[in-house]
Design an enzyme around this catalytic site. Structure first.
Site, PDB file in Angstrom:
ATOM      1  CG  HIS A 293      -2.010  -1.064   1.100  1.00 13.77           C
ATOM      2  ND1 HIS A 293      -2.755  -1.490   2.172  1.00 13.77           N
ATOM      3  CD2 HIS A 293      -2.447  -1.796   0.039  1.00 13.77           C
ATOM      4  CE1 HIS A 293      -3.599  -2.441   1.787  1.00 13.77           C
ATOM      5  NE2 HIS A 293      -3.426  -2.640   0.491  1.00 13.77           N
TER       6      HIS A 293
ATOM      7  CG  ASP B 133      -2.719  -7.856  -3.535  1.00 14.35           C
ATOM      8  OD1 ASP B 133      -1.803  -8.661  -3.307  1.00 14.35           O
ATOM      9  OD2 ASP B 133      -3.372  -7.278  -2.638  1.00 14.35           O
TER      10      ASP B 133
HETATM   11  C1  LIG Z   1      -4.657 -10.483  -1.407  1.00 15.65           C
HETATM   12  S1  LIG Z   1      -6.376 -10.225  -1.493  1.00 15.65           S
HETATM   13  C2  LIG Z   1      -6.546  -8.594  -2.068  1.00 15.65           C
HETATM   14  C3  LIG Z   1      -6.202  -7.516  -1.085  1.00 15.65           C
HETATM   15  C4  LIG Z   1      -6.372  -6.110  -1.617  1.00 15.65           C
HETATM   16  N1  LIG Z   1      -5.746  -5.929  -2.904  1.00 15.65           N
HETATM   17  C5  LIG Z   1      -5.777  -5.117  -0.646  1.00 15.65           C
HETATM   18  O1  LIG Z   1      -4.602  -4.774  -0.782  1.00 15.65           O
HETATM   19  O2  LIG Z   1      -6.497  -4.660   0.243  1.00 15.65           O
HETATM   20  C6  LIG Z   1      -6.827 -11.133  -2.926  1.00 15.65           C
HETATM   21  C7  LIG Z   1      -8.310 -11.058  -3.253  1.00 15.65           C
HETATM   22  O3  LIG Z   1      -8.499 -11.577  -4.578  1.00 15.65           O
HETATM   23  C8  LIG Z   1      -9.725 -12.295  -4.629  1.00 15.65           C
HETATM   24  N2  LIG Z   1      -9.586 -13.184  -5.808  1.00 15.65           N
HETATM   25  C9  LIG Z   1      -9.005 -14.406  -5.871  1.00 15.65           C
HETATM   26  N3  LIG Z   1      -8.970 -14.856  -7.125  1.00 15.65           N
HETATM   27  C10 LIG Z   1      -9.527 -13.876  -7.909  1.00 15.65           C
HETATM   28  C11 LIG Z   1      -9.739 -13.725  -9.305  1.00 15.65           C
HETATM   29  N4  LIG Z   1      -9.370 -14.679 -10.172  1.00 15.65           N
HETATM   30  N5  LIG Z   1     -10.308 -12.589  -9.746  1.00 15.65           N
HETATM   31  C12 LIG Z   1     -10.673 -11.608  -8.870  1.00 15.65           C
HETATM   32  N6  LIG Z   1     -10.497 -11.693  -7.533  1.00 15.65           N
HETATM   33  C13 LIG Z   1      -9.922 -12.809  -7.055  1.00 15.65           C
HETATM   34  C14 LIG Z   1      -9.813 -12.968  -3.292  1.00 15.65           C
HETATM   35  O4  LIG Z   1     -11.159 -13.280  -2.966  1.00 15.65           O
HETATM   36  C15 LIG Z   1      -9.220 -11.896  -2.362  1.00 15.65           C
HETATM   37  O5  LIG Z   1     -10.226 -11.075  -1.833  1.00 15.65           O
END
Ligand SMILES: C[S@@+](CC[C@H](N)C(=O)[O-])C[C@H]1O[C@@H](n2cnc3c(N)ncnc32)[C@H](O)[C@@H]1O
Length: 272
Positions: A18, A155
């Site tokens: 972040h 991410d």
């Molecule tokens: C590491 S977290 C994201 C955290 C967020 N970027 C943050 O920094 O606050 C990863 C997220 O990706 C979602 N996710 C997993 N596979 C995905 C996909 N193929 N497409 C979109 N979202 C996905 C998960 O449900 C999870 O909420």
């Protein structure tokens, strides 16, 4: 889809990602033209660090909790986290810094997390929330219709064994759609080999202008632990290397417990 970010929100990896992404957005905003922000794996948007999930792991106690009264390099990031009240994930943090001319799209594939995120942004006309696969969205949402510049945060949860290969494919797809996109891709460092192979795969594919920023809490020898993490940035704005050096050094000063092999490295792995 077992990964739930609520267990990990506020940990050292979140702070690193972040703080660096916020710097990237501010650097892009030095020019007046609008920026399209694409957050491909958005999560819930914000997190209650006193809630059951975050309390179960306590990861934030060794992350954001250690950044009170921050050094100058972290002041903007920590100041914004404090200002926002509930701990912000990437969508909420980046939304707070959008200007009138900027726009954001967030993708989240977990139906419950998507519903929460959609409720959070409500009728916000600057933010589109999609129940959409990130890897497909990189092709579908780039290039944006109106903005000439984009910041793409990728991410992934790194649940699947081929996530590094998927990440490399996603970056190549995004660049094929929008060669000038600024892409920030987060990755875990458990062992040395997988991130190195990932870097090499991008170099072999001819991806240019790439800088990596890596923070290690300890030597990456135990594959069962998140020993460190990296952010790989394609097309970084001018000055990223120097700023990232300062941000990582400041994070290391607060987040490291002095274990062997702890450190921070910013490296240009492909020239312009
Ligand atoms: C590491 S977290 C994201 C955290 C967020 N970027 C943050 O920094 O606050 C990863 C997220 O990706 C979602 N996710 C997993 N596979 C995905 C996909 N193929 N497409 C979109 N979202 C996905 C998960 O449900 C999870 O909420």
């Amino acid at each position: 889809m077992n990964y739930r970010h609520a267990f990990h929100a506020g940990n050292f990896a979140d702070c690193m990602k972040h703080a660096l992404v916020l710097w990237l957005l501010s650097a892009m905003q030095k020019k007046p033209g609008g920026v399209f922000v694409l957050d491909t794996h958005a999560g819930l948007g914000r997190y209650d660090l006193s809630g059951p999930e975050a309390s179960r792991t306590g990861e934030w106690q060794r992350g954001i909790a250690r950044l009170a009264s921050p050094p100058l390099e972290l002041a903007e990031y920590v100041g914004l986290v404090d200002e926002l009240g509930l701990y912000p994930g990437s969508p909420w943090l980046l939304r707070a810094r959008l200007r009138d001319q900027d726009r954001m799209a967030c993708c989240e594939l977990h139906p419950e997390d998507h519903a929460v995120l959609r409720r959070l942004f409500g009728r916000d006309d600057k933010v589109a929330v999609h129940l959409r696969d990130a890897w497909e969205a990189l092709g579908g949402l780039l290039p944006p219709k109106t903005e000439k510049r984009a910041l793409v945060l990728i991410d992934p949860p790194f649940e699947a064994t081929d996530e590094f290969a998927q990440l490399a494919r996603g970056i190549k797809l995004a660049l094929s759609r929008m060669p000038n996109a600024v892409i920030a891709a987060w990755y875990p460092i458990k062992h040395r080999a997988p991130p190195r192979q990932f870097h090499q795969a991008l170099k072999d594919a001819g991806v240019r202008d790439v800088v990596t920023a890596e923070l290690l809490l300890r030597a990456p020898l135990d594959a069962a632990r998140l020993n460190g993490c990296g952010l790989l940035v394609v097309n970084p704005p001018y000055g990223f290397d120097i700023a990232a050096d300062g941000i990582l050094a400041a994070l290391l000063g607060r987040l490291s417990d002095g274990e062997d092999g702890a450190g921070a490295v910013v490296e240009r792995i492909a020239g312009e």
